[in-house]
Scaffold this motif. Structure first.
Motif, mmCIF file in Angstrom:
data_model
loop_
_atom_site.group_PDB
_atom_site.id
_atom_site.type_symbol
_atom_site.label_atom_id
_atom_site.label_comp_id
_atom_site.label_asym_id
_atom_site.label_seq_id
_atom_site.Cartn_x
_atom_site.Cartn_y
_atom_site.Cartn_z
ATOM 1 N N UNK A 1 0.840 -1.202 0.000
ATOM 2 C CA UNK A 1 0.000 0.000 0.000
ATOM 3 C C UNK A 1 0.870 1.244 0.000
ATOM 4 N N UNK A 2 0.674 2.131 -0.957
ATOM 5 C CA UNK A 2 1.444 3.369 -0.897
ATOM 6 C C UNK A 2 0.934 4.239 0.247
ATOM 7 N N UNK A 3 1.804 4.964 0.856
ATOM 8 C CA UNK A 3 1.379 5.804 1.970
ATOM 9 C C UNK A 3 2.533 6.611 2.517
ATOM 10 N N UNK A 4 2.272 7.225 3.654
ATOM 11 C CA UNK A 4 3.288 8.080 4.265
ATOM 12 C C UNK A 4 3.256 7.889 5.773
ATOM 13 N N UNK A 5 4.391 8.173 6.376
ATOM 14 C CA UNK A 5 4.488 8.142 7.815
ATOM 15 C C UNK A 5 4.799 9.561 8.265
ATOM 16 N N UNK A 6 3.909 10.105 9.073
ATOM 17 C CA UNK A 6 4.074 11.491 9.511
ATOM 18 C C UNK A 6 4.632 11.512 10.936
ATOM 19 N N UNK A 7 5.565 12.403 11.167
ATOM 20 C CA UNK A 7 6.078 12.571 12.534
ATOM 21 C C UNK A 7 7.282 11.714 12.846
ATOM 22 N N UNK A 8 8.011 11.322 11.803
ATOM 23 C CA UNK A 8 9.213 10.518 12.027
ATOM 24 C C UNK A 8 10.317 11.434 12.547
ATOM 25 N N UNK A 9 11.008 10.969 13.578
ATOM 26 C CA UNK A 9 12.119 11.764 14.111
ATOM 27 C C UNK A 9 13.428 11.268 13.514
ATOM 28 N N UNK A 10 14.407 12.160 13.427
ATOM 29 C CA UNK A 10 15.668 11.786 12.771
ATOM 30 C C UNK A 10 16.320 10.532 13.349
ATOM 31 N N UNK A 11 16.250 10.369 14.682
ATOM 32 C CA UNK A 11 16.905 9.188 15.263
ATOM 33 C C UNK A 11 16.248 7.910 14.770
ATOM 34 N N UNK A 12 14.915 7.926 14.681
ATOM 35 C CA UNK A 12 14.202 6.741 14.206
ATOM 36 C C UNK A 12 14.463 6.495 12.728
ATOM 37 N N UNK A 13 14.533 7.580 11.956
ATOM 38 C CA UNK A 13 14.756 7.445 10.517
ATOM 39 C C UNK A 13 16.155 6.898 10.258
ATOM 40 N N UNK A 14 17.116 7.402 10.999
ATOM 41 C CA UNK A 14 18.485 6.896 10.825
ATOM 42 C C UNK A 14 18.583 5.429 11.219
ATOM 43 N N UNK A 15 17.744 5.034 12.187
ATOM 44 C CA UNK A 15 17.747 3.630 12.603
ATOM 45 C C UNK A 15 17.309 2.735 11.445
ATOM 46 N N UNK A 16 16.433 3.264 10.583
ATOM 47 C CA UNK A 16 16.008 2.451 9.440
ATOM 48 C C UNK A 16 17.185 2.166 8.505
ATOM 49 N N UNK A 17 18.125 3.100 8.430
ATOM 50 C CA UNK A 17 19.302 2.847 7.590
ATOM 51 C C UNK A 17 20.067 1.631 8.108
ATOM 52 N N UNK A 18 20.056 1.482 9.437
ATOM 53 C CA UNK A 18 20.713 0.311 10.023
ATOM 54 C C UNK A 18 19.931 -0.958 9.723
ATOM 55 N N UNK A 19 18.612 -0.854 9.787
ATOM 56 C CA UNK A 19 17.808 -2.039 9.506
ATOM 57 C C UNK A 19 17.904 -2.412 8.024
ATOM 58 N N UNK A 20 18.067 -1.402 7.160
ATOM 59 C CA UNK A 20 18.282 -1.694 5.739
ATOM 60 C C UNK A 20 19.487 -2.624 5.575
ATOM 61 N N UNK A 21 20.504 -2.320 6.339
ATOM 62 C CA UNK A 21 21.729 -3.108 6.283
ATOM 63 C C UNK A 21 21.437 -4.564 6.651
#
Ligand SMILES: Cc1cc2nc3c(=O)[nH]c(=O)nc-3n(C[C@H](O)[C@H](O)[C@H](O)COP(=O)(O)OP(=O)(O)OC[C@H]3O[C@@H](n4cnc5c(N)ncnc54)[C@H](O)[C@@H]3O)c2cc1C
Ligand code: SF4
Ligand code: SF4
Ligand code: SF4
Ligand code: SF4
Ligand code: SF4
Ligand code: FES
Lengths: 276, 333, 285
Positions: free
Chosen positions: B80-100
């Motif tokens: 489903x296309x969509x958006x997540x509103x209210x993401x904080x930088x620390x959480x977003x950067x954590x996704x880069x780690x999970x990508x790994x």
């Protein structure tokens, strides 16, 4: 679309062999013909096997890598899922995903003597190496196999052992810790029997698998026989779940045993924290 | 330079809803589907945004008890296309780690990938709190590197900046936006005693240091720190059945749990508290940086500090360990 | 109080009464109060005791510590240590209880914890040495019965609904178990998989199962330190259930957890004379 790597492929058990009182070998084939034909694995690689609804666990693929359509695992009953697996017979469906992990570097071993020391169910990861060497007999030097178990009833792979015993340029030494009334073979622990067999280390690699205590006592024997740490290999056992380097469980130092192992040389193991 | 934009709340919401589903933190601090843009707290919510990407409980497949192999139904990735509103930088950067962890060939997780591909990350800049440590990792409360769009709340709407080409394209769909100069990034908070990230190799070299044992008494391995950590990736796989329906599940797990490494037969290489505490700290500050130079297994969100029932502070502990190790190294030299 | 605590601990080391001491220290960087284990007399100067010492250190008592181990205890903590001795976790002489005159602690930094407001045992009943002025401790302001009255007076259906709702946010993280000083089974039922008593993921059935088992395993063992409640990241009020059971056990079995060492205790004792009103007897309110 990409396949979920955690999703098992269905496979049918074609044969069940009760090796010992608590150990069963299953031969099985993937149901999907295309998958079955495309499947390849190398000695030492493992797979995740499920009895659907009961769980999933890790087993080394203990077959002949030259016949990848007929897959094999040998399983020891130790807990919930292995217990459930042992309720299955020929015809039953199991789940399979793999192959995972780094294999034994058999290609690098060409031209060398191969010395194998296995104990109990530790023969399972060693069997594909033996098959590979016998399939490519001219590529390798002398094959020495020292195999031991607690009692004659605990020895596995009777049919395979008959073949190995007759194979060219191969020495098979079977021993049990304690024999019974009918036992005419050797008695003694694997490390001691290995020492007595005294294979040459000159141009050889050594591989050992078995209970931790056996491995612990076997490594010094290999060392005494002149094998350098780089030429002794073993597999590391560590609780696993995914086999993909994702679930984090088998993390040890900067490695994941499922992805960077389970095969390690003793030289590599010496670099790891002594956690396990 | 006009690389920023000024947008109104209403036009943002309209554009987001046109894109598809909308997610945001709810009052309980969990990520939930919403219809409007909620008022956010000053910092990250209680649950990390990873819940939307790698949920604590995710089905791999399901089937009826006694079903044949053809009836095993794989779970379908949610595209489903969509958006997540209210993401904080620390959480977003954590996704880069999970990508790994989850987007690493050859074993990509298609469920995770579908979410990553289809969910736009709309960041909102924070008002850092006492347990915010993003400055330790060199970014701040309006960091846009890991989000698609970074918003800063203003009296009459948002100042917006694109963090990715995808975000840039999205901003072009927001009506009535006016170009505005982008503000300079704000530095993130960090403790005044903090002197820098530890050397991963030095930590690893001190695997057997007695300090782990000493710290072990101050941790009960309750696992809260790892359960709420936005970067923790660990899971287990198990089957559950309910009224004849069986599910193969991928369930969140963590290295603090006593059965994490307990093997069949009872042997557990990490039996004592200290060894599990060490695993958590080394995984974050030594193993991940060693495997992936430039990354650290922590993004400073501070949840573990907030939630630890024993009031442990990861950063204070890391600092203390390094101080001890360095002092000892000096003494030897 | 810090000074006399430190003197006491140094004295214990000097007399060879302890090889290590579990206590509280203020972390020099985070300023938070954390648990610490000291093995040298000179480190006693890091020890503190004040109303920030919320944690129950009894959980950190393990047999691999240098024994005998001294432990700084509040009233509730001491009861937990005592119960562990009764249950055979430790021999009496392996543990030296350093009983503090505890006026109460403040988890929120402002007001005394609810459990402290109704505390009847400000000093540990297990006490090898006592530190502080035990004569100047506050009297309980309320009772446990008052705290649980709300639940005990609910009709069964309403009560069931209350608990179901209360357990709903539980994620089976088991933090409440890990911090509990009496949750000391070698392998918790939650971790057993042959059979799997409690499913790993949260759903109404498994939530109920977990919290019922948890509560029953704490009947007559919970010392009301409230650590479980404090640890829960989801705010599940599971400790209320422990309180209800504690009330029942005290009433039915005339047993107060961790007050006396040794002897029998209700959880592991069967007596044909046991009250059985809860086994098919008239429903107790
Ligand atoms: C690389 C590798 C190869 C292996 N090869 C074999 C083999 O050929 N034959 C064999 O009999 N056994 C093998 N094992 C061990 C086997 O995986 C475990 O004995 C088995 O998973 C126990 O499952 P259980 O459910 O019966 O035990 P339980 O104690 O009920 O364990 C529950 C779950 O924990 C995990 N687990 C527990 N112990 C282990 C363990 N030692 N290793 C990995 N996962 C574990 C499994 O996912 C298991 O399903 C191997 C292990 C590894 C790591
Ligand atoms: S750590 Fe930084 S990015 Fe995270 S919530 Fe706090 S201020 Fe925002
Ligand atoms: S939250 Fe605190 S006590 Fe719990 S495991 Fe983490 S550090 Fe240890
Ligand atoms: S380790 Fe702690 S501060 Fe770092 S990302 Fe995880 S929860 Fe946040
Ligand atoms: S090993 Fe521990 S610290 Fe690392 S990702 Fe897993 S749970 Fe988190
Ligand atoms: S009650 Fe709270 S602490 Fe206990 S398992 Fe549930 S969520 Fe975790
Ligand atoms: S088994 Fe999951 S990371 Fe190795």
């Amino acid at each position: 679309m990409l396949r979920d790597p955690l999703l098992p492929l269905p496979a049918r058990i074609s044969e069940r062999i009760d090796e010992t009182a608590d150990t069963v070998t299953f031969h099985f084939e993937l149901l999907d013909e295309a998958e079955r034909k495309a499947f390849r694995y190398l000695p030492g690689q493992f797979a995740e096997i499920s009895n659907f609804g009961e769980g999933e666990s890790t087993f080394v693929i203990a077959g002949d890598p030259a016949k990848p359509e007929r897959l094999t695992v040998t399983t020891k009953r130790v807990g919930a899922h292995t217990e459930a697996l042992h309720h299955l017979y020929a015809g039953a469906i199991i789940g399979f995903r793999g192959p995972y992990g780094k294999a034994f570097p058999v290609a690098d071993w060409k031209g060398k003597d191969i010395v194998i020391a296995g104990g109990g169910i530790g023969l399972a990861p060693l069997k594909p190496i033996i098959c590979h060497v016998l399939n490519h007999r001219a590529d390798y030097g002398k094959l020495t196999i020292v195999y031991g178990a607690r009692s004659p009833g605990d020895l596995m792979y009777a049919a395979d052992r008959e073949i190995w015993a007759k194979a060219p340029n191969t020495e098979l030494v079977v021993t049990v810790d304690k024999g019974d009334a009918n036992w005419k073979g050797r008695e003694g622990f694997v490390p001691a029997v290995l020492r007595a067999t005294a294979p040459s280390a000159a141009n050889a690699v050594a591989i050992t698998c078995g209970p931790p205590i056996m491995i612990k006592l076997t490594l010094p024997v290999f060392k005494d026989l002149g094998f350098p740490a780089e030429r002794i290999f073993t597999t590391l056992e560590m609780k696993m779940k995914c086999g993909l380097g994702q679930c984090g469980r088998c993390n040890i130092g900067p490695f994941y045993v499922c992805k960077d192992g389970p095969v390690f040389s003793v030289a590599q193991l010496q670099q790891l924290p002594q956690e396990f | 330079m006009a690389d920023g934009m000024k947008i109104s709340r209403d036009s943002l919401l309209a554009a987001l809803r046109k894109r598809g589903a909308l997610w945001a933190p709810n009052d309980a601090g969990r990520w939930a589907a919403v219809d409007s843009l909620p008022e956010l707290g000053p910092i990250r919510p209680r649950r990390p945004v990873k819940d939307l990407f790698t949920p604590p409980r995710r089905e791999i497949a399901h089937w009826k008890a006694g079903a044949g192999p053809a009836e095993i139904e794989p779970a379908q990735p949610d595209e489903t296309p969509g958006s997540v509103f209210g993401v904080r930088p620390c959480d977003a950067r954590a996704l880069l780690l999970l990508d790994r962890a989850f987007l690493q060939p050859p074993h990509l997780d298609p469920h995770y990938q579908a979410r990553r591909d289809n969910l736009l990350l709309i960041g909102v800049a924070c008002q850092p709190g006492p347990n915010c440590y993003c400055g330790v990792f060199g970014f701040g409360p309006d960091d846009k590197d890991a989000v698609d769009v970074m918003l800063t709340l203003q009296a009459d709407g948002f100042a917006a900046q694109a963090g990715s080409p995808r975000g840039q394209a999205f901003l072009a769909t927001v009506s009535g936006g006016a170009a505005a100069p982008a503000a300079a990034p704000r530095p993130g908070p960090r403790p005044d005693w903090w002197t820098g990230l530890p050397d991963p190799k030095a930590l690893y070299a001190n695997f057997d240091h007695p300090i782990w044992r000493e710290l072990g008494t101050s941790c009960m391995n309750c696992g809260v720190c790892t359960q709420y950590c936005p970067t923790c990736q660990c899971f287990t796989v198990d089957d559950e059945s309910w009224k004849g329906e069986i599910q193969r599940l991928r369930i969140v797990d963590n290295c603090q749990r006593s059965d994490f490494t307990r093997m069949a037969g009872g042997h557990n290489p990490r039996q004592v508290a200290a060894s599990r505490l060490r695993q958590r700290m080394l995984h974050k500050f030594s193993y991940i940086p060693t495997q992936n130079p430039g990354l650290v297994g922590c993004t400073g969100c501070g949840r573990c500090v907030d939630l630890c029932p024993l009031d442990r502070n990861l950063f204070a502990d890391v600092f203390e360990i390094m101080k001890r190790i360095n002092q000892e190294a000096e003494r030897v030299a | 109080m810090n000074q006399s605590l430190r003197e006491t601990v140094k004295n214990l080391f000097a007399k060879g009464k302890v090889k290590s001491v579990l206590g509280y220290r203020e972390h020099p960087l985070s300023q938070a109060v954390v648990a610490t284990l000291i093995t040298r007399s000179e480190d006693a100067d890091t020890l503190i005791f004040d109303d920030r010492c919320v944690q129950n250190l009894a959980r950190a008592l393990t047999r691999d510590l240098p024994l005998p181990v001294g432990i700084v205890v509040k009233g509730c903590d001491g009861r937990a240590v005592s119960m562990r001795i009764t249950e055979g976790d430790f021999a009496r002489e392996q543990v030296v209880a350093i009983a503090m005159a505890c006026a109460g602690v403040k988890a929120d930094g402002k007001t005394f914890d609810e459990r402290c407001q109704r505390c009847e045992m400000h000093v540990s009943p297990l006490a090898d040495v006592t530190v502080g002025d035990v004569s100047a401790l506050p009297k309980p302001e309320k009772t446990r019965a008052e705290t649980i009255a709300k639940i005990k007076t609910m009709p069964p259906a309403e009560r069931f609904a209350f608990w179901q709702k209360a357990f709903e946010p539980c994620t089976h993280c088991y933090a409440c178990r890990e911090v509990c000083p009496l949750c000391n089974c070698a392998v918790c039922v939650t971790d057993q998989n042959a059979p799997r008593w409690i499913e790993q993921t949260a759903k109404p059935s498994s939530n109920l199962m977990w919290h019922m088992i948890r509560a029953f395993h704490h009947a007559g063992r919970c010392v009301d330190c409230g650590e479980c409640q404090r640890a829960c990241p989801e705010g599940v009020p599971m400790h209320l259930l422990d309180l209800c059971l504690a009330e029942d056990v005290e009433e039915l079995f005339d047993f107060k957890t961790g007050v006396k060492q040794g002897g029998k205790w209700p959880f592991l004792m069967f007596d044909p004379q046991d009250p059985d009103s809860w086994l098919g007897g008239p429903h107790r309110g």
